[in-house]
Motif scaffolding. Sequence first.
Motif, PDB file in Angstrom:
ATOM      1  N   GLY A  66       1.001  -1.199  -0.036  1.00 27.46           N
ATOM      2  CA  GLY A  66      -0.046  -0.242  -0.115  1.00 27.46           C
ATOM      3  C   GLY A  66       0.916   1.208  -0.216  1.00 27.46           C
ATOM      4  N   ARG A  67       1.846   0.988   0.680  1.00 29.20           N
ATOM      5  CA  ARG A  67       2.749   2.373   0.815  1.00 29.20           C
ATOM      6  C   ARG A  67       3.414   2.623  -0.644  1.00 29.20           C
ATOM      7  NH1 ARG A  67       8.022   3.916   1.009  1.00 29.20           N
ATOM      8  NH2 ARG A  67       8.565   1.728   0.565  1.00 29.20           N
ATOM      9  N   GLN A  68       3.966   1.442  -1.226  1.00 25.64           N
ATOM     10  CA  GLN A  68       4.565   1.385  -2.494  1.00 25.64           C
ATOM     11  C   GLN A  68       3.606   2.318  -3.488  1.00 25.64           C
ATOM     12  OE1 GLN A  68       6.568  -1.951  -3.399  1.00 25.64           O
ATOM     13  NE2 GLN A  68       8.111  -1.640  -1.566  1.00 25.64           N
ATOM     14  N   PHE A  69       2.376   2.027  -3.385  1.00 21.25           N
ATOM     15  CA  PHE A  69       1.438   2.254  -4.360  1.00 21.25           C
ATOM     16  C   PHE A  69       1.115   3.796  -4.185  1.00 21.25           C
ATOM     17  CE2 PHE A  69       0.193  -1.663  -6.068  1.00 21.25           C
ATOM     18  CZ  PHE A  69      -0.322  -1.733  -7.394  1.00 21.25           C
ATOM     19  N   LEU A  70       1.385   4.375  -3.178  1.00 17.03           N
ATOM     20  CA  LEU A  70       1.138   5.735  -2.813  1.00 17.03           C
ATOM     21  C   LEU A  70       2.467   6.473  -3.237  1.00 17.03           C
ATOM     22  CD1 LEU A  70      -1.149   5.844   0.327  1.00 17.03           C
ATOM     23  CD2 LEU A  70      -1.704   6.515  -2.052  1.00 17.03           C
ATOM     24  N   VAL A  73       6.335   4.471  -8.391  1.00 17.56           N
ATOM     25  CA  VAL A  73       6.596   5.345  -9.569  1.00 17.56           C
ATOM     26  C   VAL A  73       5.072   5.540 -10.454  1.00 17.56           C
ATOM     27  CG1 VAL A  73       8.527   4.021 -10.081  1.00 17.56           C
ATOM     28  CG2 VAL A  73       6.512   3.079 -10.842  1.00 17.56           C
ATOM     29  N   ASN A  74       4.082   5.290  -9.963  1.00 18.13           N
ATOM     30  CA  ASN A  74       2.825   5.365 -10.571  1.00 18.13           C
ATOM     31  C   ASN A  74       1.674   5.442  -9.626  1.00 18.13           C
ATOM     32  OD1 ASN A  74       1.257   5.647 -13.001  1.00 18.13           O
ATOM     33  ND2 ASN A  74       1.067   3.385 -13.452  1.00 18.13           N
ATOM     34  N   PRO A  75       1.816   6.501  -8.876  1.00 16.62           N
ATOM     35  CA  PRO A  75       0.904   6.838  -7.758  1.00 16.62           C
ATOM     36  C   PRO A  75      -0.540   7.434  -8.329  1.00 16.62           C
ATOM     37  CG  PRO A  75       2.443   8.552  -7.780  1.00 16.62           C
ATOM     38  CD  PRO A  75       2.817   7.528  -8.755  1.00 16.62           C
ATOM     39  N   VAL A  76      -0.418   7.859  -9.358  1.00 13.96           N
ATOM     40  CA  VAL A  76      -1.863   8.504  -9.957  1.00 13.96           C
ATOM     41  C   VAL A  76      -2.897   7.514 -10.272  1.00 13.96           C
ATOM     42  CG1 VAL A  76      -0.608  10.565 -10.890  1.00 13.96           C
ATOM     43  CG2 VAL A  76      -0.833   8.542 -12.345  1.00 13.96           C
ATOM     44  N   LEU A 109     -12.308   3.597   1.008  1.00 14.66           N
ATOM     45  CA  LEU A 109     -11.864   2.297   0.004  1.00 14.66           C
ATOM     46  C   LEU A 109     -11.458   3.106  -1.268  1.00 14.66           C
ATOM     47  CD1 LEU A 109     -12.552  -0.545  -0.035  1.00 14.66           C
ATOM     48  CD2 LEU A 109     -14.411  -0.049  -1.070  1.00 14.66           C
ATOM     49  N   PHE A 110     -10.095   2.452  -1.638  1.00 18.74           N
ATOM     50  CA  PHE A 110      -9.627   2.825  -2.843  1.00 18.74           C
ATOM     51  C   PHE A 110      -9.429   1.734  -3.695  1.00 18.74           C
ATOM     52  CE2 PHE A 110      -8.433   5.644   0.670  1.00 18.74           C
ATOM     53  CZ  PHE A 110      -8.060   6.789  -0.045  1.00 18.74           C
ATOM     54  N   TYR A 111      -9.154   2.079  -5.042  1.00 15.75           N
ATOM     55  CA  TYR A 111      -8.839   0.954  -5.940  1.00 15.75           C
ATOM     56  C   TYR A 111      -7.894   1.495  -7.039  1.00 15.75           C
ATOM     57  CZ  TYR A 111     -12.116   3.327  -9.314  1.00 15.75           C
ATOM     58  OH  TYR A 111     -12.664   4.278 -10.448  1.00 15.75           O
ATOM     59  N   VAL A 112      -7.475   0.326  -7.683  1.00 18.14           N
ATOM     60  CA  VAL A 112      -6.748   0.608  -9.047  1.00 18.14           C
ATOM     61  C   VAL A 112      -7.182  -0.292 -10.171  1.00 18.14           C
ATOM     62  CG1 VAL A 112      -4.698   1.442  -8.121  1.00 18.14           C
ATOM     63  CG2 VAL A 112      -4.873  -1.082  -8.197  1.00 18.14           C
ATOM     64  N   SER A 113      -7.149   0.054 -11.325  1.00 14.47           N
ATOM     65  CA  SER A 113      -7.747  -0.664 -12.319  1.00 14.47           C
ATOM     66  C   SER A 113      -7.107  -0.353 -13.711  1.00 14.47           C
ATOM     67  CB  SER A 113      -9.252  -0.545 -12.809  1.00 14.47           C
ATOM     68  OG  SER A 113     -10.133  -1.347 -13.823  1.00 14.47           O
ATOM     69  N   ALA A 194       1.551  -5.179 -13.214  1.00 14.93           N
ATOM     70  CA  ALA A 194       0.751  -4.530 -14.211  1.00 14.93           C
ATOM     71  C   ALA A 194       1.104  -2.848 -13.925  1.00 14.93           C
ATOM     72  CB  ALA A 194      -0.665  -5.005 -13.784  1.00 14.93           C
ATOM     73  N   ASP A 195       1.071  -2.403 -12.678  1.00 17.60           N
ATOM     74  CA  ASP A 195       1.270  -1.222 -12.421  1.00 17.60           C
ATOM     75  C   ASP A 195       2.433  -0.769 -13.213  1.00 17.60           C
ATOM     76  OD1 ASP A 195       0.730   1.250 -10.833  1.00 17.60           O
ATOM     77  OD2 ASP A 195       2.499   0.867  -9.862  1.00 17.60           O
ATOM     78  N   SER A 196       3.627  -1.334 -13.291  1.00 15.41           N
ATOM     79  CA  SER A 196       4.801  -0.858 -14.077  1.00 15.41           C
ATOM     80  C   SER A 196       4.523  -1.033 -15.473  1.00 15.41           C
ATOM     81  CB  SER A 196       6.218  -1.592 -13.501  1.00 15.41           C
ATOM     82  OG  SER A 196       5.990  -3.163 -14.068  1.00 15.41           O
ATOM     83  N   GLN A 197       3.899  -1.947 -15.924  1.00 15.56           N
ATOM     84  CA  GLN A 197       3.593  -2.053 -17.246  1.00 15.56           C
ATOM     85  C   GLN A 197       2.711  -0.801 -17.669  1.00 15.56           C
ATOM     86  OE1 GLN A 197       1.952  -5.958 -17.517  1.00 15.56           O
ATOM     87  NE2 GLN A 197       3.620  -6.937 -17.982  1.00 15.56           N
ATOM     88  N   TYR A 198       1.794  -0.478 -16.926  1.00 14.78           N
ATOM     89  CA  TYR A 198       0.929   0.449 -17.624  1.00 14.78           C
ATOM     90  C   TYR A 198       1.214   1.986 -18.089  1.00 14.78           C
ATOM     91  CZ  TYR A 198      -3.472   3.210 -17.459  1.00 14.78           C
ATOM     92  OH  TYR A 198      -4.609   3.891 -17.771  1.00 14.78           O
TER      93      TYR A 198
END
Length: 198
Positions: A66-70, A73-76, A109-113, A194-198
Amino acid sequence: VRNAVGNKLIGDKPSKLAEAGKAEEAFEALFSPSKLGKLGIIPNPSPLIPRPKHTLKTWEDDEEQGRQFLNGVNPVMIRVAQELGDFSEEIAQELGKDYLQQMIDDKRLFYVSYDELDELEKNPHQAYPLPMNVGKPQDQPRYFEAAIAVFALSEDRKTLKPEAIQLDREPGAKVYTKSDKPEWLFAKAKLATADSQY
């Protein structure tokens, strides 16, 4: 493979790389020499770089992801959930619609898609695509996971942890949760990919 890499890099000279018996030892010998350069006289600067002690201890933890997502490299990509329609039906069934709605109402509640990864024409694609790599064998497929992940903010609003991860968009696709050991770690790794490929 080890011998081929060793022969290409060091020729017939004996070295720690050529003598390495296991893949891990060969990897360490290849990337951890004490001297660099063709003549082997330049000191390797990597021992001077401090190791990330915190990450080495916590990389498997949900809180760390969770910390790394915020802070990564791609927190948006991470968004505040506004409605149940932000999630797949499979995630809503796995976590429960009442729980999700309560978390949405509490703004916790948060999400990434990664929707666009599901729309790729070629999946898998090759590591060395033919138009630019004529003559290279097409035997190294790379896969894109159009992941959806749900994160929950703690009650004190200090930590964010993944709650559920769905790697596939097909109807009935599996939803991974922290109760799915050891697949949970696999799903978190695929989500980070997936986050790094986006």
